[in-house]
Design a protein around this motif. Structure first.
Motif, PDB file in Angstrom:
ATOM      1  N   ALA A 122       0.236  -1.392  -0.186  1.00 15.12           N
ATOM      2  CA  ALA A 122      -0.333   0.155  -0.284  1.00 15.12           C
ATOM      3  C   ALA A 122       0.891   0.715  -0.364  1.00 15.12           C
ATOM      4  CB  ALA A 122      -1.586   0.092   1.161  1.00 15.12           C
ATOM      5  N   TRP A 123       0.514   2.090  -1.105  1.00 13.69           N
ATOM      6  CA  TRP A 123       1.744   2.924  -1.171  1.00 13.69           C
ATOM      7  C   TRP A 123       1.115   4.492  -1.489  1.00 13.69           C
ATOM      8  CZ3 TRP A 123       2.644   6.191  -5.820  1.00 13.69           C
ATOM      9  CH2 TRP A 123       3.443   7.227  -5.953  1.00 13.69           C
ATOM     10  N   ARG A 124       1.154   5.402  -1.140  1.00 12.93           N
ATOM     11  CA  ARG A 124       1.279   6.201  -0.578  1.00 12.93           C
ATOM     12  C   ARG A 124       2.432   7.089  -1.325  1.00 12.93           C
ATOM     13  NH1 ARG A 124      -2.344   8.285   3.793  1.00 12.93           N
ATOM     14  NH2 ARG A 124      -2.259  10.303   2.684  1.00 12.93           N
ATOM     15  N   ASP A 125       1.453   8.751  -2.351  1.00 11.12           N
ATOM     16  CA  ASP A 125       2.194   8.956  -3.244  1.00 11.12           C
ATOM     17  C   ASP A 125       2.854  10.520  -2.119  1.00 11.12           C
ATOM     18  OD1 ASP A 125       3.812  11.292  -4.956  1.00 11.12           O
ATOM     19  OD2 ASP A 125       1.971  10.937  -6.514  1.00 11.12           O
ATOM     20  N   ASP A 128       2.006  13.927  -2.942  1.00  7.65           N
ATOM     21  CA  ASP A 128       0.396  14.032  -3.494  1.00  7.65           C
ATOM     22  C   ASP A 128      -0.223  12.956  -2.557  1.00  7.65           C
ATOM     23  OD1 ASP A 128      -1.972  15.350  -3.601  1.00  7.65           O
ATOM     24  OD2 ASP A 128      -1.795  16.131  -5.058  1.00  7.65           O
ATOM     25  N   ASP A 129      -0.762  13.551  -1.438  1.00 10.06           N
ATOM     26  CA  ASP A 129      -0.817  12.495  -0.633  1.00 10.06           C
ATOM     27  C   ASP A 129      -2.828  11.776  -0.617  1.00 10.06           C
ATOM     28  OD1 ASP A 129      -2.218  14.520   1.313  1.00 10.06           O
ATOM     29  OD2 ASP A 129      -0.614  14.246   2.752  1.00 10.06           O
ATOM     30  N   ARG A 130      -3.112  12.377  -1.477  1.00 15.13           N
ATOM     31  CA  ARG A 130      -4.451  11.866  -2.452  1.00 15.13           C
ATOM     32  C   ARG A 130      -4.959  11.014  -2.794  1.00 15.13           C
ATOM     33  NH1 ARG A 130      -6.323  16.614  -6.298  1.00 15.13           N
ATOM     34  NH2 ARG A 130      -4.422  15.929  -6.517  1.00 15.13           N
ATOM     35  N   TRP A 131      -3.337  10.558  -2.929  1.00 14.67           N
ATOM     36  CA  TRP A 131      -3.599   9.261  -4.094  1.00 14.67           C
ATOM     37  C   TRP A 131      -2.630   8.121  -4.028  1.00 14.67           C
ATOM     38  CZ3 TRP A 131      -7.167  10.666  -7.486  1.00 14.67           C
ATOM     39  CH2 TRP A 131      -6.816  11.805  -8.257  1.00 14.67           C
ATOM     40  N   ALA A 132      -2.644   6.900  -3.356  1.00 15.55           N
ATOM     41  CA  ALA A 132      -2.617   5.281  -3.019  1.00 15.55           C
ATOM     42  C   ALA A 132      -2.755   4.359  -4.140  1.00 15.55           C
ATOM     43  CB  ALA A 132      -3.127   5.422  -1.741  1.00 15.55           C
ATOM     44  N   VAL A 133      -1.776   3.481  -4.124  1.00 16.56           N
ATOM     45  CA  VAL A 133      -1.998   2.188  -4.963  1.00 16.56           C
ATOM     46  C   VAL A 133      -2.385   1.547  -4.010  1.00 16.56           C
ATOM     47  CG1 VAL A 133      -0.604   0.751  -6.474  1.00 16.56           C
ATOM     48  CG2 VAL A 133      -0.804   3.468  -7.283  1.00 16.56           C
ATOM     49  N   MET A 168       5.125   1.295 -10.047  1.00 15.59           N
ATOM     50  CA  MET A 168       3.948   2.199  -8.652  1.00 15.59           C
ATOM     51  C   MET A 168       3.026   3.206  -8.799  1.00 15.59           C
ATOM     52  SD  MET A 168       3.552  -0.329  -6.660  1.00 15.59           S
ATOM     53  CE  MET A 168       2.926   0.211  -4.348  1.00 15.59           C
ATOM     54  N   THR A 169       4.552   4.050  -9.898  1.00 17.89           N
ATOM     55  CA  THR A 169       3.950   5.515 -10.309  1.00 17.89           C
ATOM     56  C   THR A 169       3.891   5.741 -11.677  1.00 17.89           C
ATOM     57  OG1 THR A 169       6.315   6.137 -10.665  1.00 17.89           O
ATOM     58  CG2 THR A 169       5.489   6.320  -8.143  1.00 17.89           C
ATOM     59  N   CYS A 170       4.374   4.402 -12.531  1.00 14.13           N
ATOM     60  CA  CYS A 170       3.921   4.892 -14.127  1.00 14.13           C
ATOM     61  C   CYS A 170       3.680   3.524 -14.882  1.00 14.13           C
ATOM     62  CB  CYS A 170       5.335   5.452 -14.304  1.00 14.13           C
ATOM     63  SG  CYS A 170       4.972   5.675 -16.496  1.00 14.13           S
ATOM     64  N   THR A 185      -0.290  12.064 -13.111  1.00 18.34           N
ATOM     65  CA  THR A 185      -1.289  11.826 -14.914  1.00 18.34           C
ATOM     66  C   THR A 185      -2.616  11.641 -13.841  1.00 18.34           C
ATOM     67  OG1 THR A 185      -0.648   9.991 -14.570  1.00 18.34           O
ATOM     68  CG2 THR A 185       0.242  11.100 -16.002  1.00 18.34           C
ATOM     69  N   TYR A 186      -2.149  11.134 -12.667  1.00 18.85           N
ATOM     70  CA  TYR A 186      -3.657  11.212 -11.335  1.00 18.85           C
ATOM     71  C   TYR A 186      -4.280  11.766 -11.858  1.00 18.85           C
ATOM     72  CZ  TYR A 186       0.069   7.622  -9.050  1.00 18.85           C
ATOM     73  OH  TYR A 186       1.154   6.698  -8.913  1.00 18.85           O
TER      74      TYR A 186
END
Length: 295
Positions: A122-125, A128-133, A168-170, A185-186
């Motif tokens: 569980a990864w938080r950006d 920008d902590d609005r997003w997680a993967v 995780m990011t791309c 791009t989120y």
């Protein structure tokens, strides 16, 4: 199981409140680890019958380790063994903004690593902590599909995929388009599909704009399902082994009007190449796409 056959699945989601994110992480990890425990037991038994069993004997066992990153740059990780109480602890650390993981593997004498069965993250950006993967990696496609499908049905997914592609990011498509600001791009991911793979999750906004599940009635995809949120679950083929050639084109053509415009290029490898999901080297604009990412 073989590392060469490892697949990854992930869902990008809006974090929401810390409580909502904590609950999503706990549900995801709890559900997936329930499946992983079965895989781990079977893998221990399989290895015990071979050379690993002759070397390690009765010491061969399965282990699940939970880890939470420090909130400080370069900080140490905290580790705990898997248990319901420690799983709740891990979800709490995720709600604090930490990246967390659960790793399942087989160990032998002296704790020597013998085989990796599954990794969950569980990864938080950071930017920008609005997003997680929420991501799962394992050679077992059945457990992977079931876990990611369950997750996608429980949240309002921004994007999702299963295959060999991306990190995780791309996504593989974002790399092929030469996007440098990974994660930027989120913000646009509900109006432009970030990429595609063997299984692709389309957010509800794009699904509605392009006619929903009914719009794919004439496609060559094997599965087109509407999830509870209104998002779409698209599968190119029943089995990942069949995701090649015309099946890749079928997925590309099905989602092309939702993709970013631009001409993808073949990925250039600086190190040892790894398995990646294929990207059609065609500009999606030729197939109905009208929007481009700003980054």
């Amino acid at each position: 199981m073989s590392d060469n056959a490892r697949l990854s699945g992930e869902v990008l989601l809006d974090v929401g409140s810390p409580e909502e994110y904590r609950a999503a992480v706990l549900r995801f990890l709890g559900d997936a680890l329930g499946r992983v425990e079965v895989l781990l037991k079977a893998r221990v038994e399989e290895l015990a019958d071979g050379s690993a069993g002759r070397v390690h004997g009765d010491a061969l066992t399965g282990r699940i380790k939970l880890s939470a990153a420090s909130l400080e740059l370069g900080g140490m990780y905290q580790h705990r063994p898997y248990s319901p109480e420690n799983l709740a602890w891990l979800a709490e650390r995720a709600a604090e903004g930490r990246s967390v993981s659960a790793v399942a593997g087989v160990v032998g004498q002296g704790g020597i690593h013998v085989d990796l069965v599954c990794t969950l993250r569980a990864w938080r950006d950071d930017a920008d902590d609005r997003w997680a993967v929420l991501r799962m990696e394992t050679p077992d496609s059945g457990a992977l599909v079931d876990s990611i499908r369950t997750l996608a049905e429980q949240v309002d997914p921004v994007f999702g995929s299963i295959g060999h592609g991306g990190d995780m990011t791309c996504t593989e498509l974002e790399r092929a388009l030469g996007l440098r600001d990974l994660g930027d791009t989120y913000d646009d991911a509900r109006r432009i599909l970030r990429g595609y793979d063997w299984i692709t999750v389309v957010p509800r906004q794009l699904a509605a704009e392009h006619g929903g599940a009914a719009a794919f009635a004439g496609s060559a995809l094997s599965t087109v399902d509407e999830l509870p949120s209104g998002a779409l679950w698209l599968a190119a083929t029943e089995e990942f082994a069949d995701y090649r050639g015309s099946a890749v084109w079928a997925m590309f053509e099905a989602v092309a009007p939702m993709l970013p415009t631009g001409l993808p290029a073949q990925r250039e490898w600086l190190g040892v190449p790894s398995q990646v999901s294929p990207v059609v080297l065609e500009d999606a604009e030729k197939y109905g796409a009208t929007r481009a990412f700003d980054s």
